[in-house]
Scaffold this active site. Structure first.
Site, PDB file in Angstrom:
ATOM      1  N   LYS A 697      15.520  -1.434   7.368  1.00  0.00           N
ATOM      2  CA  LYS A 697      14.511  -2.308   7.995  1.00  0.00           C
ATOM      3  C   LYS A 697      13.362  -2.468   6.999  1.00  0.00           C
ATOM      4  CE  LYS A 697      11.361  -4.024  10.780  1.00  0.00           C
ATOM      5  NZ  LYS A 697      10.487  -4.392   9.683  1.00  0.00           N
ATOM      6  N   GLU A 780       6.739   9.826   5.347  1.00  0.00           N
ATOM      7  CA  GLU A 780       5.672   9.888   4.337  1.00  0.00           C
ATOM      8  C   GLU A 780       4.549   9.013   4.847  1.00  0.00           C
ATOM      9  OE1 GLU A 780       6.731   9.204   0.224  1.00  0.00           O
ATOM     10  OE2 GLU A 780       8.797   9.597   0.807  1.00  0.00           O
ATOM     11  N   CYS A 814      -0.533   4.736  -0.845  1.00  0.00           N
ATOM     12  CA  CYS A 814      -0.931   5.910  -0.069  1.00  0.00           C
ATOM     13  C   CYS A 814      -1.539   6.958  -0.995  1.00  0.00           C
ATOM     14  CB  CYS A 814       0.229   6.466   0.740  1.00  0.00           C
ATOM     15  SG  CYS A 814       1.712   6.647  -0.199  1.00  0.00           S
ATOM     16  N   GLU A 912      -8.062   6.403   6.535  1.00  0.00           N
ATOM     17  CA  GLU A 912      -7.377   5.689   5.453  1.00  0.00           C
ATOM     18  C   GLU A 912      -7.717   4.213   5.587  1.00  0.00           C
ATOM     19  OE1 GLU A 912      -3.063   5.858   3.355  1.00  0.00           O
ATOM     20  OE2 GLU A 912      -3.071   5.435   5.491  1.00  0.00           O
TER      21      GLU A 912
END
Ligand SMILES: Cc1cc2nc3c(=O)[nH]c(=O)nc-3n(C[C@H](O)[C@H](O)[C@H](O)COP(=O)(O)OP(=O)(O)OC[C@H]3O[C@@H](n4cnc5c(N)ncnc54)[C@H](O)[C@@H]3O)c2cc1C
Length: 1024
Positions: A697, A780, A814, A912
């Site tokens: 996906k 992750e 990230c 974040e």
């Protein structure tokens, strides 16, 4: 692309470059080289420092430390940070850290006792001051003053010794337009103020008389990279335009005031661009007839002969001569280490005699073309200079056509010998502040301490004249390997080597990438349709959405079919049916499929990268690196799977045990858009190679890149049932996939919120009545990564590292740095430089090679970043805010922002952001810095810039992060070298690209057989 020449044949420089000298003439020249060389050497030795001179002791002290490699490195590092340490306590701390007891034992007894005594009591601060002063005095030996006035005074002293000079302003790491402007302004001042003064200096024919009348008395050398903070070979057109804008006024001034400008040469990566800019400006109408400009050619480069041939042809066409300074090259260690680490061909000769032979070939060539290339020999090697003198003699050149050049503070006795022999000598004189000058200083220390250095061999080690003056030929017994640290540190990882990134200093690479960009931009037939593919069947459901180019949202890049929940269920069921066959295919076959996929990616490398430029707005370099990483995953996991699947046997008499690994079952891979090929590829190939069928996906924003990967894997041999491709809306497809009872594994990379939702759903599904398996989740997630800047950090490096970590791919990694924690002592200086550097970042569309910061991925991302900016403006102090102007209407652009005085517990300190926003914090001391760095829920990446060995150790131990980086940026982990992944809220599972990653995709299974029958057993395999 330039073509390297073959290695020189023994003693025959004619093999490298054409020459009119035949073998007999070369032999006659060699005879003269010996005679001239001996004369120069004898005179130099006679004038060498005596035991009474301070230089003698400096050189001897150098010899003591050079005997030990570790001590040498420690001392050079100590010297490097010394100018930053302005308080005795800091000096004392660094002295203790660099010169521990073990190192002290290696020093001569007298020095050791003195240092130990001073370290141990109230004398410590005085000793620290004395050591710092002594070290800085050593540094100043190579630097002709801090201010232009001091430099001018030193220059005048050289003239009194019948030598010319060229002045060079120290400082190379220019990080902002403000710094580049300051560099240009300093040269402007020099060129305005010095020439009028120089007219009053008494004439000195040896220095002033040139081949065609008097030479300029004022001569400056400068570095082009210091004229542009964005100097980058990936963007020759943009760099050239910016450099010319600053260089042209300097040339004009020099021409009008009767001065000379020489362009220095730096790293190999910038060489072609430097040459091209030099040629372009020298060809401009106003400078075309100006003979007082020059360029450097580094003869340690394999490409030097090729460059000289082209330079001569170009100068001929120009019609006015230029000066060519021939040097061997100052960055030999760097070039060797850097190329090896990058997996590129090493651009410099690997044996010293080859460099020397190349130098002699180049000298002969330039002298034979002296009408257009005025020879300037920059060397302290008397053999090299004597060779030049002998060739000049043989050609009957007027001595005024040629000059010898040496560095300030080195080889003064040699300089005297050269001038006494009637040759013009010009001294290269760096001046300026010590902090920016340390890179220059360390280069000089490295050069003077090298075993291959002529100066050290001749004047410190007193090697015999025959050996010093011998023609450059291969040694009788060739060295096994060049004696360098680089050779020892070759990256190896069980035979795996990382796919080299594209070297954009090679024109062919730039051109090929540009073609791919054009092809991607101008692909005909409208935007491609991205279908759903299940069991090899292509489906085109009615619901679709358009993916637009983030740099230009008018352009539709792909039309994406949206898979339904029913498609998702069908995909999982089809995959489950394919499991037995794919498992039975065996690891060797599956590993071959991955290798085949890597091979296909290599053939389409720039096309895959160019697609990312348009689909997610990745700048060139970042896009290329993403494809290289995808190739790495294929190659690395292929090897690792073969290792993992080899059965592990532990047999004892009477019992045999075999542990093997099985696939878990259907794997669902849900990938992000920020590394659109690499992350999707890494998770998918890890699952496939361990025997799991996969439902892929891709992220909505990078579906077309996902489709290209799917096609490659199928082409490489993945059977239709073993790989399904399910583009579509995450919120529709994701839950359907994760909640299917046959889904054995979910590999997810993305946000914390979605990762936690997947984890929860997987747990609920596993508890359901239909489940036969506990769904494993590998996730992750995000990070709130910090870099600490210590009070002794190299600020040049820290600014560059923080900027690239925070703003590379617009901060949408990230691993990106979103917090920088700066120690109080350097906080303001660092923030001022950081702000200027950020303001100088080139913001633009991703297809422009000059773009450093492109758009964010979509409207939603831009809105999220904008709301963070509002919080920053309300709660912090704006340090840098780049306005993107009209770009905001064209694409999803948002300029880089830096905020200071931010609350560490507030949103900018904790959440974040995934965009070009950086928060700065002030730390009282190093412990406070660590506390701030560790004060979030995440633990992904972290870094520190420091020159304190103790603090680096402390950071390595105490920073809470899966990947800790010391003295480098915190993004760009390489497969195998830096296995990547975090803990706490940054994820669950072991590191991607590391040795344990594949384990998570398997279940281990042990079979034990009792082989004892009635007291008898076959011998165990181990018994032999
Ligand atoms: C006036 C002047 C201007 C300069 N400008 C520049 C400049 O713009 N750019 C620049 O890069 N340098 C420049 N230099 C520095 C110069 O490159 C070094 O000082 C020079 O390389 C030292 O060479 P040498 O001939 O004096 O000594 P040598 O002792 O004969 O040669 C040492 C050199 O050999 C090479 N070498 C060492 N080990 C090996 C090996 N194992 N295999 C192959 N080659 C090896 C290296 O280049 C090393 O520096 C300049 C020097 C002078 C004098």
């Amino acid at each position: 692309m330039t073509t390297p020449v073959p290695a020189p044949r023994a003693g025959d420089w004619s093999a490298m470059l054409p020459t009119r000298f035949d073998a007999a003439a070369r032999e006659r020249i060699e005879g003269r080289v010996q005679a001239i060389g001996r004369d120069l050497l004898e005179k130099s030795l006679a004038a060498q420092p005596t035991v009474l001179s301070p230089d003698y002791w400096a050189e001897q002290a150098g010899e003591w430390v050079l005997a030990d490699d570790d001590l040498k490195v420690r001392l050079f590092r100590l010297v490097d940070c010394m100018p930053m340490l302005d308080d005795p306590a800091a000096v004392d701390r660094h002295l203790r850290e660099y010169l521990d007891d073990e190192s002290l034992e290696k020093l001569p007894a007298m020095l050791r006792t003195a240092l130990k005594a001073a370290r141990s009591g109230i004398l410590a601060p005085f000793a620290a001051r004395a050591v710092r002063a002594a070290m800085l005095a050593q540094a100043k030996r190579f630097i002709a003053g801090t201010t232009p006035a001091e430099a001018a005074k030193a220059a005048l002293r050289e003239r009194r010794r019948h030598r010319g000079f060229t002045l060079d302003l120290l400082g190379e790491a220019v990080t902002s337009d403000a710094e580049a402007d300051a560099y240009a302004a300093a040269y402007t001042r020099l060129l305005e103020e010095l020439p009028p003064e120089a007219t009053r200096w008494p004439t000195d024919p040896l220095v002033d008389d040139g081949p065609a009348g008097p030479l300029p008395r004022v001569n400056v050398s400068l570095k082009l990279s210091a004229l542009d903070p964005r100097f980058d070979c990936v963007d020759p057109a943009g760099t050239t335009a910016r450099v010319r804008a600053r260089l042209r006024p300097l040339w004009r001034l020099a021409r009008d005031r009767g001065a000379q400008v020489h362009v220095d040469m730096e790293s190999h990566a910038t060489k072609d661009l430097t040459l091209a800019i030099f040629k372009t400006i020298a060809m401009e109408e106003e400078f075309r007839d100006w003979p007082h400009c020059g360029i450097v050619v580094q003869c340690y480069l394999r490409e030097a002969p090729h460059d000289l041939v082209h330079l001569a042809a170009w100068a001929q066409q120009r019609g006015t001569p230029i000066w060519v300074r021939l040097v061997k090259g100052a960055y030999w260690d760097y070039e060797t280490i850097h190329a090896r680490a990058a997996g590129w061909p090493v651009p410099v000769w690997q044996q010293k005699w080859q460099t020397d032979a190349c130098y002699e070939a180049a000298t002969t060539f330039v002298m034979e073309h002296a009408a257009v290339l005025r020879p300037a020999l920059g060397s302290h090697n008397l053999r090299s200079l004597a060779h030049g003198m002998a060739v000049a003699e043989a050609l009957g050149l007027d001595r005024r056509t040629v000059e010898m050049q040496m560095l300030y503070g080195m080889g003064d006795a040699e300089k005297e010998a050269v001038t006494a022999a009637g040759w013009r000598m010009r001294v290269y004189m760096p001046y300026g502040e010590l902090v920016p000058g340390m890179a220059y200083l360390v280069r000089r220390l490295l050069e003077n301490s090298s075993n291959d250095s002529f100066l050290r061999a001749g004047f410190v080690k007193h090697v015999a004249a025959e050996q010093l003056l011998a023609a450059p030929v291969p040694p009788a017994r060739p060295a096994a390997a060049p004696a360098t640290r680089a050779a020892e540190s070759e990256p190896v990882g069980a035979g795996f080597t990382n796919e080299p990134l594209a070297d954009f200093s090679v024109a062919a690479n730039r051109e090929a990438f540009a073609h791919s960009v054009v092809r991607a931009r101008e692909a005909g037939g409208g935007p491609p349709l991205v279908p759903v593919v299940i069991g090899g069947e292509r489906l085109e459901p009615g619901e679709r959405f358009d993916r637009r180019d983030p740099s230009d949202h008018a352009r539709v890049v792909a039309r994406v079919c949206a898979a339904t929940a029913a498609d998702a269920r069908r995909a999982v069921e089809t995959a489950r049916a394919a499991l037995p066959a794919w498992q039975a295919a065996g690891v060797a076959r599956r590993a071959d499929v991955l290798r085949a996929a890597a091979a296909i990616m290599r053939t389409r490398r720039f096309d895959l990268a160019a697609l990312q430029v348009f689909e997610v707005g990745k700048p060139w370099r970042e896009a290329d690196a993403d494809v290289a990483e995808a190739i790495d995953f294929c190659e690395f996991y292929a090897r690792e799977a073969e290792r993992l699947f080899a059965p592990r046997r532990v047999d004892v008499p009477g019992e045999e045990n075999a542990t093997t690994h099985l696939p878990r079952g259907v794997a669902v891979v849900i990938a992000p858009w920020n590394f659109p090929l690499a992350i999707l590829c890494g998770m998918t190939t890890a699952a496939l190679v361990t025997g799991n069928p996969v439902v892929m996906k891709p992220a909505e924003q990078s579906s077309l890149t996902g489709l290209r990967l799917f096609e490659i894997l199928r082409e490489a041999g993945v059977p239709p049932g073993a790989l399904a491709f399910l583009p579509g809306r995450g919120e529709v497809v994701g839950p359907a996939l994760v909640s299917h009872p046959d889904t054995a594994l979910v590999a997810f990379t993305g946000s914390r919120a979605v990762g936690l939702a997947i984890n929860r759903l997987a747990a609920e599904t596993s508890a359901g009545p239909e489940s036969r398996v506990i769904t494993k989740v590998i996730a992750e997630l995000g990070g709130k990564n910090a870099i600490i800047v210590d009070d002794d950090a190299d600020l040049d490096e820290a600014v560059v590292g923080v900027v690239s970590s925070a703003f590379g791919f617009q901060g949408q990694k990230c691993s990106a740095c979103s917090r920088v924690i700066v120690l109080d002592h350097v906080h303001d200086a660092f923030v001022a430089r950081l702000a200027e550097a950020v303001k100088s970042l080139g913001v633009g569309p991703a297809d422009d090679p000059g773009t450093r910061v492109g758009p964010v991925v979509d409207e939603e991302a831009r809105e999220r970043v904008r709301s963070c900016l509002e919080i920053g403006q309300r709660t912090g102090r704006v340090v840098a805010a780049v306005d993107v102007g009209p770009l905001a209407d064209r694409g999803w652009f948002v300029g880089p922002h830096v905020f200071a005085d931010v609350d560490p517990a507030g949103p900018l300190g904790q959440d974040e952001i995934f965009g070009p926003v950086l928060a700065v914090f002030r730390a009282r001391d190093f412990d406070h810095a660590l506390e701030l760095a560790n004060g979030t829920a995440y633990a992904l990446t972290a870094g520190v810039y420091s020159r304190s060995p103790a603090r680096l150790r402390l950071a390595a131990e105490r920073l809470v992060a899966g990947n800790v980086y010391l003295n480098r940026g915190i993004t760009g982990a390489l497969v195998n070298r830096q296995p990547f992944g975090g803990y706490r809220m940054s994820g669950i599972g072991s590191k991607a690209g590391g040795p344990e990653y594949l384990l998570q995709f398997t279940v281990p299974r042990t079979v034990t057989e009792n082989t004892m029958r009635r007291g008898f057993a076959p011998p165990a395999a181990d018994d032999g």
